[in-house]
Design an enzyme around this catalytic site. Structure first.
Site, PDB file in Angstrom:
ATOM      1  N   THR A 240      -5.203   1.944  -2.450  1.00 11.41           N
ATOM      2  CA  THR A 240      -4.945   0.905  -3.446  1.00 11.41           C
ATOM      3  C   THR A 240      -4.589  -0.411  -2.771  1.00 11.41           C
ATOM      4  OG1 THR A 240      -4.166   2.589  -4.994  1.00 11.41           O
ATOM      5  CG2 THR A 240      -3.521   0.318  -5.448  1.00 11.41           C
TER       6      THR A 240
ATOM      7  N   ALA B 123      -8.098  12.815   8.461  1.00 12.37           N
ATOM      8  CA  ALA B 123      -7.377  12.378   9.659  1.00 12.37           C
ATOM      9  C   ALA B 123      -6.445  13.437  10.212  1.00 12.37           C
ATOM     10  CB  ALA B 123      -6.580  11.106   9.362  1.00 12.37           C
TER      11      ALA B 123
ATOM     12  N   PHE C 161      -4.097   9.222   6.171  1.00 13.27           N
ATOM     13  CA  PHE C 161      -2.712   9.672   6.336  1.00 13.27           C
ATOM     14  C   PHE C 161      -1.859   8.616   7.044  1.00 13.27           C
ATOM     15  CE2 PHE C 161      -4.948  13.875   5.944  1.00 13.27           C
ATOM     16  CZ  PHE C 161      -4.489  14.123   4.670  1.00 13.27           C
TER      17      PHE C 161
ATOM     18  N   PHE D 128       7.196  -0.238  -6.874  1.00 15.52           N
ATOM     19  CA  PHE D 128       7.228   0.532  -8.119  1.00 15.52           C
ATOM     20  C   PHE D 128       8.261  -0.104  -9.050  1.00 15.52           C
ATOM     21  CE2 PHE D 128       4.858   3.407  -5.671  1.00 15.52           C
ATOM     22  CZ  PHE D 128       4.378   4.440  -6.463  1.00 15.52           C
TER      23      PHE D 128
ATOM     24  N   TRP E  62      -1.543  -2.680  -7.704  1.00 13.52           N
ATOM     25  CA  TRP E  62      -1.856  -1.679  -8.718  1.00 13.52           C
ATOM     26  C   TRP E  62      -1.802  -2.303 -10.111  1.00 13.52           C
ATOM     27  CZ3 TRP E  62      -0.203   0.769 -13.081  1.00 13.52           C
ATOM     28  CH2 TRP E  62      -0.767   2.021 -13.375  1.00 13.52           C
TER      29      TRP E  62
END
Length: 542
Positions: free
Chosen positions: A59, A259, A287, A368, A396
């Protein structure tokens, strides 16, 4: 979505330069890149050690590319193709999230342009030709107990890890122990992602070691005369795939090695194309930075002559608190002590980028709604102490607009003079290269080798395979080989239980801990939530 021809025009590509796969997907013809030099600046997006709380690396990669486009930069994003294993297993779709996605998302996550299927077909053709050679008289003297080539399938299927096949009598093959890998762990996938041309592809395929003869000498795909037919199956798959972001930024999605069990980067062909067509190229590696970034630098950049300009390390406050010991159900409340305890994980990754690999770096804090100002301030303060800026990312929720601040910092970093270098010299003995990664990158104390690994390393070096990069297969959930050791563990040893040569790819694979090259499905796989409505709409994929 814009017609893919419009996206191609943004890169200076003509109608004859692309091969259409419907309205919104295309492959780029190799002739379109002839005579062009690499001119773009390469930016790697990597991340902290992953947790169930999520980090948002893809993202952020997509949102950063859209942010750069909003600043007027000619930008291309270069990503891997999702494997069906995770799509129907744990993760679901893998095309970004929110307003920072690549599209058409359903196509990209499912069969796309058939590249991964082509890899599986080429892999299994070689397996069939190998077993047929043994059945038809075994002129090469292959030791059936030393066959190292496995079949593959692009699905998480633990039932296929260890098998006995060739059963059913003399007309049904030669009985032997066998097994499957997931397709993205196949050496054919690594070869597809590292080959620079069809000629290079065939040479690499020829070098694949499939077995050892009764005298201990390697038997290759070239010995079986399989490379030409395999290359035929991979001819179209070699061409990079062109799609777009939700905001119309060109995206090249090509190749899909994991990975943790493979080298974890999109193809050299796609990255090379992006660098020839754009001014800024944003790519990612799978990762955490101890896996994807290490292999991107030490394997892909080394082999392809790539020199990245900067790196972005993605982190979330939620994941850092989880590294600090907080339970997943408690992540929504402010907890500065847990955050401070988890921050060393981020700081070690950032330090590696700067001090091991010599690249300028920025931390992208994927924000977030539950993150508090105090928590964000603590992350920024700790990063600043390392001489690295931390920038909030809200891609996002806001797409490219939420990535503009990050994009501006990346542009600034690319103007700095880096001192890019590798973690080790590939001419070192295999053990010294593995030891360099464990101590310099993982922060471990050393390496323990099983007797089997000791024997295999000695044999590989005696056969002349020692002077290649190493691809360490390790859990993605810890710097160590123990998934339970969160944060930034110290004084640990990594156990290498076996080593094998991927001669076509050009590296030695070291398997550590209990890592598997064929994952299994979880108790409640994502496939249970994926469905097709009566009007043909796919639901539950993302």
């Amino acid at each position: 979505m814009q017609p893919i021809g419009k996206i191609a025009e943004k890169l200076g590509l003509r109608e004859e330069d692309i091969e259409l796969y419907g309205k919104y997907k295309a492959k780029i013809e190799p002739s379109a890149l002839e005579g062009k030099g690499r001119r773009g600046k390469l930016i790697l997006v990597t991340a902290i050690t992953p947790t169930p709380a999520g980090e948002g690396k893809t993202t952020t990669t997509v949102g950063l590319a859209d942010g750069l486009s909003r600043l007027g930069k000619k930008t291309v994003v270069a990503l891997r193709e999702p494997s069906l294993g995770p799509v129907f297993g744990v993760k679901g779709g893998a095309a970004g999230g929110g307003y920072a996605q690549i599209v058409p998302m359903e196509d990209i996550n499912l069969h796309f342009t058939g590249d991964i299927h082509a890899v599986g077909a080429a892999n299994n053709l070689l397996a069939a030709m190998l077993d047929n050679h043994i059945f038809q008289g075994n002129a090469l003297g292959i030791d059936t107990e030393k066959v190292v080539w496995k079949r593959c399938v692009d699905m998480n299927d633990r039932q296929l890890r260890y098998l006995e096949d060739g059963l059913g009598g003399p007309k049904s093959g030669v009985p032997r122990k066998d097994g499957f890998d997931i397709t993205v762990a196949s050496e054919v996938m690594a070869i597809l992602c590292l080959a620079t041309s069809l000629e290079d592809l065939k040479k690499r395929l020829s070098r694949i070691v499939v077995a050892y003869d009764r005298e201990g000498k390697p038997v290759t795909a070239g010995d079986l005369k399989a490379a030409g037919a395999m290359a035929v199956l991979l001819k179209e798959a070699m061409k990079p795939n062109l799609v777009q972001t939700l905001e119309g930024t060109p995206a090249l999605v090509h190749g899909g090695p994991f990975a943790n069990i493979a080298h974890g980067c999109n193809s050299v062909a796609a990255t090379d194309a992006a660098l020839k067509l754009g001014d800024y190229v944003v790519t990612e590696a799978g990762f955490g930075a101890d896996l994807g970034a290490e292999k991107f630098f030490d394997i892909k950049c080394r082999m392809a002559g790539l020199v990245p300009s900067a790196a972005v390390v993605v982190a979330t406050v939620r994941a850092l608190k989880m590294h600090g010991g907080l339970a997943k159900g408690d992540l929504s409340r402010e907890d500065l002590p847990a955050l401070e305890k988890g921050l060393p994980n981020l700081l070690r990754h950032v330090s590696n980028i700067k001090n091991v690999y010599g690249l300028p770096a920025v931390v992208a804090v994927n924000r977030f709604p539950t993150d508090t100002d105090a928590e964000i301030a603590l992350v920024i303060e700790k990063c600043r102490a390392l001489g690295v800026n931390a920038v909030l990312s809200t891609v996002w929720a806001e797409g490219g607009k939420g990535g503009e601040a990050l994009a501006k910092e990346v542009v600034r970093l690319t103007e700095e003079k880096g001192d890019f270098r590798f973690a080790y010299d590939e001419a070192l003995p295999i053990k010294e290269k593995i030891g360099a990664v464990v101590t310099k990158v993982y922060g471990g104390k050393g390496v323990v080798y099983t007797p089997e690994a000791e024997e295999e390393i000695a044999r590989l070096e005696a056969l002349g395979f020692g002077k290649t990069p190493v691809c360490i297969a390790k859990t993605q959930y810890s710097f160590s080989d123990d998934a339970a050791k969160l944060g930034a563990p110290e004084d640990f040893f990594v156990t290498v239980r076996s080593c094998k040569i991927s001669a076509g790819a050009g590296f030695v694979v070291a398997l550590t801990g209990n890592i598997m090259t064929m994952p299994g499905l979880p108790k409640e796989p994502a496939a249970e939530r994926i469905d097709l409505s009566d009007d043909g709409k796919i639901v539950g994929l993302f």
